[in-house]
Design a protein around this motif. Sequence first.
Motif, PDB file in Angstrom:
ATOM      1  N   LEU A 156     108.702 -74.213   4.380  1.00  0.00           N
ATOM      2  CA  LEU A 156     108.350 -72.682   3.662  1.00  0.00           C
ATOM      3  C   LEU A 156     107.029 -73.276   2.659  1.00  0.00           C
ATOM      4  CD1 LEU A 156     108.958 -70.051   2.382  1.00  0.00           C
ATOM      5  CD2 LEU A 156     110.260 -71.395   0.644  1.00  0.00           C
ATOM      6  N   GLY A 157     106.020 -72.077   2.888  1.00  0.00           N
ATOM      7  CA  GLY A 157     104.648 -72.196   2.164  1.00  0.00           C
ATOM      8  C   GLY A 157     104.858 -70.795   1.262  1.00  0.00           C
ATOM      9  N   LEU A 158     104.214 -70.766   0.140  1.00  0.00           N
ATOM     10  CA  LEU A 158     104.047 -69.615  -0.508  1.00  0.00           C
ATOM     11  C   LEU A 158     102.846 -69.270  -1.124  1.00  0.00           C
ATOM     12  CD1 LEU A 158     107.642 -69.973  -2.870  1.00  0.00           C
ATOM     13  CD2 LEU A 158     107.081 -68.538  -0.896  1.00  0.00           C
ATOM     14  N   GLN A 159     102.531 -68.380  -1.019  1.00  0.00           N
ATOM     15  CA  GLN A 159     101.136 -68.087  -1.754  1.00  0.00           C
ATOM     16  C   GLN A 159     100.963 -66.975  -2.742  1.00  0.00           C
ATOM     17  OE1 GLN A 159      98.917 -66.570   1.854  1.00  0.00           O
ATOM     18  NE2 GLN A 159      99.506 -68.119   3.116  1.00  0.00           N
ATOM     19  N   MET A 160     100.254 -67.016  -3.705  1.00  0.00           N
ATOM     20  CA  MET A 160     100.216 -66.511  -4.767  1.00  0.00           C
ATOM     21  C   MET A 160      98.781 -66.152  -5.075  1.00  0.00           C
ATOM     22  SD  MET A 160     101.239 -68.612  -8.138  1.00  0.00           S
ATOM     23  CE  MET A 160     100.935 -67.280  -9.320  1.00  0.00           C
ATOM     24  N   MET A 161      98.750 -64.936  -5.973  1.00  0.00           N
ATOM     25  CA  MET A 161      97.171 -64.498  -6.465  1.00  0.00           C
ATOM     26  C   MET A 161      97.014 -64.238  -8.109  1.00  0.00           C
ATOM     27  SD  MET A 161      96.156 -61.809  -3.522  1.00  0.00           S
ATOM     28  CE  MET A 161      94.366 -61.561  -4.054  1.00  0.00           C
ATOM     29  N   VAL A 162      96.093 -64.430  -8.665  1.00  0.00           N
ATOM     30  CA  VAL A 162      96.163 -64.112 -10.188  1.00  0.00           C
ATOM     31  C   VAL A 162      94.970 -63.193 -10.121  1.00  0.00           C
ATOM     32  CG1 VAL A 162      96.784 -66.582 -10.827  1.00  0.00           C
ATOM     33  CG2 VAL A 162      94.516 -66.213 -10.455  1.00  0.00           C
ATOM     34  N   LEU A 173     102.749 -66.859 -14.465  1.00  0.00           N
ATOM     35  CA  LEU A 173     103.476 -67.955 -15.052  1.00  0.00           C
ATOM     36  C   LEU A 173     104.796 -67.814 -14.510  1.00  0.00           C
ATOM     37  CD1 LEU A 173     101.963 -68.979 -18.408  1.00  0.00           C
ATOM     38  CD2 LEU A 173     102.036 -70.453 -16.699  1.00  0.00           C
ATOM     39  N   ASP A 174     105.123 -66.515 -14.656  1.00  0.00           N
ATOM     40  CA  ASP A 174     106.576 -66.400 -14.338  1.00  0.00           C
ATOM     41  C   ASP A 174     106.927 -66.566 -12.679  1.00  0.00           C
ATOM     42  OD1 ASP A 174     107.446 -65.696 -16.718  1.00  0.00           O
ATOM     43  OD2 ASP A 174     107.128 -63.705 -16.638  1.00  0.00           O
ATOM     44  N   THR A 175     105.631 -65.844 -12.038  1.00  0.00           N
ATOM     45  CA  THR A 175     105.613 -66.043 -10.489  1.00  0.00           C
ATOM     46  C   THR A 175     105.925 -67.673 -10.178  1.00  0.00           C
ATOM     47  OG1 THR A 175     104.746 -63.818  -9.995  1.00  0.00           O
ATOM     48  CG2 THR A 175     104.546 -65.812  -8.242  1.00  0.00           C
ATOM     49  N   ALA A 176     104.891 -68.518 -10.705  1.00  0.00           N
ATOM     50  CA  ALA A 176     104.775 -69.969 -10.482  1.00  0.00           C
ATOM     51  C   ALA A 176     106.325 -70.552 -10.739  1.00  0.00           C
ATOM     52  CB  ALA A 176     103.843 -70.548 -11.371  1.00  0.00           C
ATOM     53  N   LYS A 177     106.932 -69.916 -12.002  1.00  0.00           N
ATOM     54  CA  LYS A 177     108.058 -70.725 -12.322  1.00  0.00           C
ATOM     55  C   LYS A 177     109.148 -70.597 -11.206  1.00  0.00           C
ATOM     56  CE  LYS A 177     107.438 -70.506 -17.307  1.00  0.00           C
ATOM     57  NZ  LYS A 177     107.604 -69.759 -18.596  1.00  0.00           N
ATOM     58  N   ASN A 183     111.487 -73.975  -4.269  1.00  0.00           N
ATOM     59  CA  ASN A 183     111.012 -75.306  -3.898  1.00  0.00           C
ATOM     60  C   ASN A 183     110.515 -75.150  -2.554  1.00  0.00           C
ATOM     61  OD1 ASN A 183     111.246 -77.984  -3.752  1.00  0.00           O
ATOM     62  ND2 ASN A 183     113.121 -78.396  -2.725  1.00  0.00           N
ATOM     63  N   PRO A 184     109.319 -74.676  -2.335  1.00  0.00           N
ATOM     64  CA  PRO A 184     108.428 -74.611  -1.092  1.00  0.00           C
ATOM     65  C   PRO A 184     107.897 -76.130  -1.005  1.00  0.00           C
ATOM     66  CG  PRO A 184     107.083 -73.601  -2.872  1.00  0.00           C
ATOM     67  CD  PRO A 184     108.330 -74.033  -3.529  1.00  0.00           C
ATOM     68  N   LYS A 185     107.430 -76.091   0.420  1.00  0.00           N
ATOM     69  CA  LYS A 185     106.992 -77.274   0.756  1.00  0.00           C
ATOM     70  C   LYS A 185     105.481 -77.244   0.300  1.00  0.00           C
ATOM     71  CE  LYS A 185     105.681 -80.229   4.743  1.00  0.00           C
ATOM     72  NZ  LYS A 185     105.426 -80.381   6.412  1.00  0.00           N
ATOM     73  N   CYS A 186     104.887 -76.071   0.230  1.00  0.00           N
ATOM     74  CA  CYS A 186     103.503 -76.185  -0.056  1.00  0.00           C
ATOM     75  C   CYS A 186     103.009 -74.598  -0.762  1.00  0.00           C
ATOM     76  CB  CYS A 186     102.534 -76.363   1.006  1.00  0.00           C
ATOM     77  SG  CYS A 186     102.620 -75.129   2.337  1.00  0.00           S
ATOM     78  N   VAL A 187     102.008 -74.735  -1.578  1.00  0.00           N
ATOM     79  CA  VAL A 187     101.648 -73.465  -2.212  1.00  0.00           C
ATOM     80  C   VAL A 187     100.183 -73.322  -2.361  1.00  0.00           C
ATOM     81  CG1 VAL A 187     101.449 -72.547  -4.635  1.00  0.00           C
ATOM     82  CG2 VAL A 187     103.845 -73.336  -3.919  1.00  0.00           C
ATOM     83  N   ARG A 188      99.876 -72.136  -2.222  1.00  0.00           N
ATOM     84  CA  ARG A 188      98.532 -71.693  -2.230  1.00  0.00           C
ATOM     85  C   ARG A 188      98.208 -70.561  -3.570  1.00  0.00           C
ATOM     86  NH1 ARG A 188      95.643 -72.828   3.085  1.00  0.00           N
ATOM     87  NH2 ARG A 188      97.286 -73.031   4.567  1.00  0.00           N
ATOM     88  N   ILE A 189      97.024 -70.894  -4.197  1.00  0.00           N
ATOM     89  CA  ILE A 189      96.668 -70.106  -5.345  1.00  0.00           C
ATOM     90  C   ILE A 189      95.428 -69.132  -5.031  1.00  0.00           C
ATOM     91  CG2 ILE A 189      96.689 -69.599  -8.022  1.00  0.00           C
ATOM     92  CD1 ILE A 189      97.917 -72.707  -8.062  1.00  0.00           C
ATOM     93  N   TYR A 190      95.286 -67.872  -5.234  1.00  0.00           N
ATOM     94  CA  TYR A 190      93.956 -67.340  -4.817  1.00  0.00           C
ATOM     95  C   TYR A 190      93.836 -66.704  -5.914  1.00  0.00           C
ATOM     96  CZ  TYR A 190      94.643 -68.905  -0.001  1.00  0.00           C
ATOM     97  OH  TYR A 190      94.695 -69.455   1.283  1.00  0.00           O
TER      98      TYR A 190
END
Length: 362
Positions: A156-162, A173-177, A183-190
């Motif tokens: 599982l990978g999860l991507q979030m934007m700010v 921060l709530d999204t990140a928590k 518990n994803p294998k990887c994350v991207r932040i954009y």
Amino acid sequence: MSKHYIIPIFVPHLGCPHDCIFCNQRKIASSITDITTEDVEETIKRYLSYFKKNSFIEVAFYGGSFTAIDINVQKDLLKVPLQYKKEGIIDEIRLSTRPDAIDDFILTHLKEYEVDTIELGVQSLNDEVLDKSGRGHSSKDVYRAVKLIKDYKFNLGLQMMVGLPGDTLERSLDTAKIFIKLNPKCVRIYPTLVIKDTYLEKMALENNYNPLSLKEAIDICTPLLMAFYVNNINVIRVGLQPTENIQLGKDVIDGPFHPAFKQLVEANIYRIVLNNYIRISGINTKGKTLEIFASNKNISNLAGQKSENISYLQKKHQFNKIKIYSKDMKQNEIIIIIDKHYDKININEYMERYLQKMKTNE
């Protein structure tokens, strides 16, 4: 350890049911044509010619909502890397998609084509932010998709934007928590950028949207990255990949774009850690020399871009000199020497203290 190579296959707008207000995938992917099996074959062959032997190689479908594409088109695109995988030429296949484009039928099909990793473009887990951004899905869709992906044993990978409309530091921060709990294998932040020919550009021109400044984006992404690091979540990208057109003054109209955005955030983390260490220790630093020993991978982040961290610490704490040395040591540790004072500190512990202080001040 063998080097990890990615073969990127861009599928701009394929499968997307509509345009989110921030999105113009044809600009982001620098493509105006739909991808074909011949394109996939040619791209894989071209990239393979660049790579060293015995490397870990992954084919990744980026850009559109892959699992919302017509099922026959999905099969045509996936059969090419599948053949390379069966022949042992590549190791894994990954794709990105929308949370509301995941179901049992889709996942069964992806298993048949030996897909390894599914990245979800979540962007936010705040429903107001999702609604204002025109995402067309809710946070419930995310939780449902995550459960299914894990039930079917995909990575599982999860991507979030700010910086989306309606977003705040607290909401990010709530999204990140919640990401950490999932518990994803990887994350991207954009960080959100204003891209040419998007509804967000129209909003910005009408003064209905103000993008984050570069400093604001760094300040928001700093605790996010800290939180993921201390929880051992692999953050594989921070900031949009620069291309010939993804540059300020070209297709990026406004927003916190920087070609080395992740390095700016990591440098800010080290500035905070060092500043807090010096403040808490109570050492007299005026006119002294600060010596720092660290893993070679951390040297540039400690110094900061254009040695900005060195200049900041030297001015703030009145050091005579600051010297940084490379040493064979753990990446999450640094040695600090100020005259006869010697200390080895764990970066994660200081990040945890900083996050705890933020929580206390909420």
